[in-house]
Design an enzyme around this catalytic site. Sequence first.
Site, PDB file in Angstrom:
ATOM      1  N   CYS A   1      -3.370  -6.691  -4.876  1.00 61.16           N
ATOM      2  CA  CYS A   1      -2.464  -6.208  -3.827  1.00 61.16           C
ATOM      3  C   CYS A   1      -2.471  -7.138  -2.618  1.00 61.16           C
ATOM      4  CB  CYS A   1      -2.828  -4.790  -3.397  1.00 61.16           C
ATOM      5  SG  CYS A   1      -2.354  -3.569  -4.630  1.00 61.16           S
TER       6      CYS A   1
ATOM      7  N   HIS B   1      -0.368   0.688   0.903  1.00 62.30           N
ATOM      8  CA  HIS B   1      -1.255   1.227  -0.126  1.00 62.30           C
ATOM      9  C   HIS B   1      -1.115   2.752  -0.153  1.00 62.30           C
ATOM     10  CE1 HIS B   1      -4.085  -2.337  -0.863  1.00 62.30           C
ATOM     11  NE2 HIS B   1      -3.842  -1.847  -2.051  1.00 62.30           N
TER      12      HIS B   1
ATOM     13  N   GLU C   1      -0.317  -1.523   5.742  1.00 63.14           N
ATOM     14  CA  GLU C   1      -1.201  -2.666   5.940  1.00 63.14           C
ATOM     15  C   GLU C   1      -0.711  -3.545   7.087  1.00 63.14           C
ATOM     16  OE1 GLU C   1      -3.974  -2.784   4.573  1.00 63.14           O
ATOM     17  OE2 GLU C   1      -3.792  -1.508   2.786  1.00 63.14           O
TER      18      GLU C   1
ATOM     19  N   ARG D   1     -13.187  -7.619  -7.711  1.00 62.24           N
ATOM     20  CA  ARG D   1     -14.323  -6.772  -8.102  1.00 62.24           C
ATOM     21  C   ARG D   1     -14.288  -6.488  -9.604  1.00 62.24           C
ATOM     22  NH1 ARG D   1     -14.418  -1.487  -8.410  1.00 62.24           N
ATOM     23  NH2 ARG D   1     -12.478  -1.229  -7.277  1.00 62.24           N
TER      24      ARG D   1
HETATM   25  N1  PCA Z   1      -3.816  -1.738  -6.559  1.00 64.11           N
HETATM   26  C1  PCA Z   1      -4.670  -2.899  -6.693  1.00 64.11           C
HETATM   27  C2  PCA Z   1      -3.872  -3.865  -7.511  1.00 64.11           C
HETATM   28  C3  PCA Z   1      -2.753  -3.100  -8.104  1.00 64.11           C
HETATM   29  C4  PCA Z   1      -2.749  -1.814  -7.388  1.00 64.11           C
HETATM   30  O1  PCA Z   1      -1.899  -0.930  -7.509  1.00 64.11           O
HETATM   31  C5  PCA Z   1      -5.125  -3.441  -5.347  1.00 64.11           C
HETATM   32  O2  PCA Z   1      -5.237  -2.665  -4.392  1.00 64.11           O
HETATM   33  O3  PCA Z   1      -5.363  -4.635  -5.229  1.00 64.11           O
END
Ligand code: PCA
Length: 217
Positions: A146, A169, A83, A93
């Site tokens: 996140c 991510h 990111e 959401r």
């Molecule tokens: N993914 C979610 C929150 C926790 C996770 O592992 C997100 O992308 O916000």
Amino acid sequence: MSKTPRILLTGFTPFGNDVINPSWEAVRLLHDERIADHRVVAHLLPTAFDDSRRELEAAMREVAPSILIGVGLAGGRSRLSIERVAINVQDARLPDNTGAQPIDEPVLAGGPAAYFSTLPIKAMLAALQAEGLPVEISNTAGTYVCNHIAYLMLHEAAQRKGMRAGFIHIPYLPEQVVHLPQAPSMAKQDVVRALTLAMRVAASQVIDDKLGAGTLD
Ligand code: PCA
């Protein structure tokens, strides 16, 4: 306390309909690893806005890290996403694990609109690509927990000299997509390898490489 600098590496608890969260499944395997003269401290964060913030603050006090790296699941993404940015908004959401569902609320009232990652994201990208790992620069960490944690990590790092932070991510694990024929996945060993390499680059390089990785979409 030892002088070895620490990397605080966080993963999340499962959320929504999932019974595992691959971020924690991978991150927990890296606890106590030594990478580029740093020690990795793996920490589990709840997938809940308020509780994750409290837990992050507690971990920061306990670990006193010099590098913060958050890892979370982005189900549906086909590659590991480094990111670039976290934004000062929460637009959930689905309810978090405590039932909270903030809509268009700031992560931090009065905070800057966004923070950029302070890790060498392009160098990390190049290093992972060189190892044959599917990886991309992402320009959105979403608007859920996140992004919230990425923003708070970058906010913490912005207050402390020498501290750097970023967020990654990851896709689903293969076992999560057995009944989702269209959904991409990445094997846990590859995620662990990618996180290890990403941490090695982050720990050994401060100034990023100037490499194009932009998108038009
Ligand atoms: N993914 C979610 C929150 C926790 C996770 O592992 C997100 O992308 O916000």
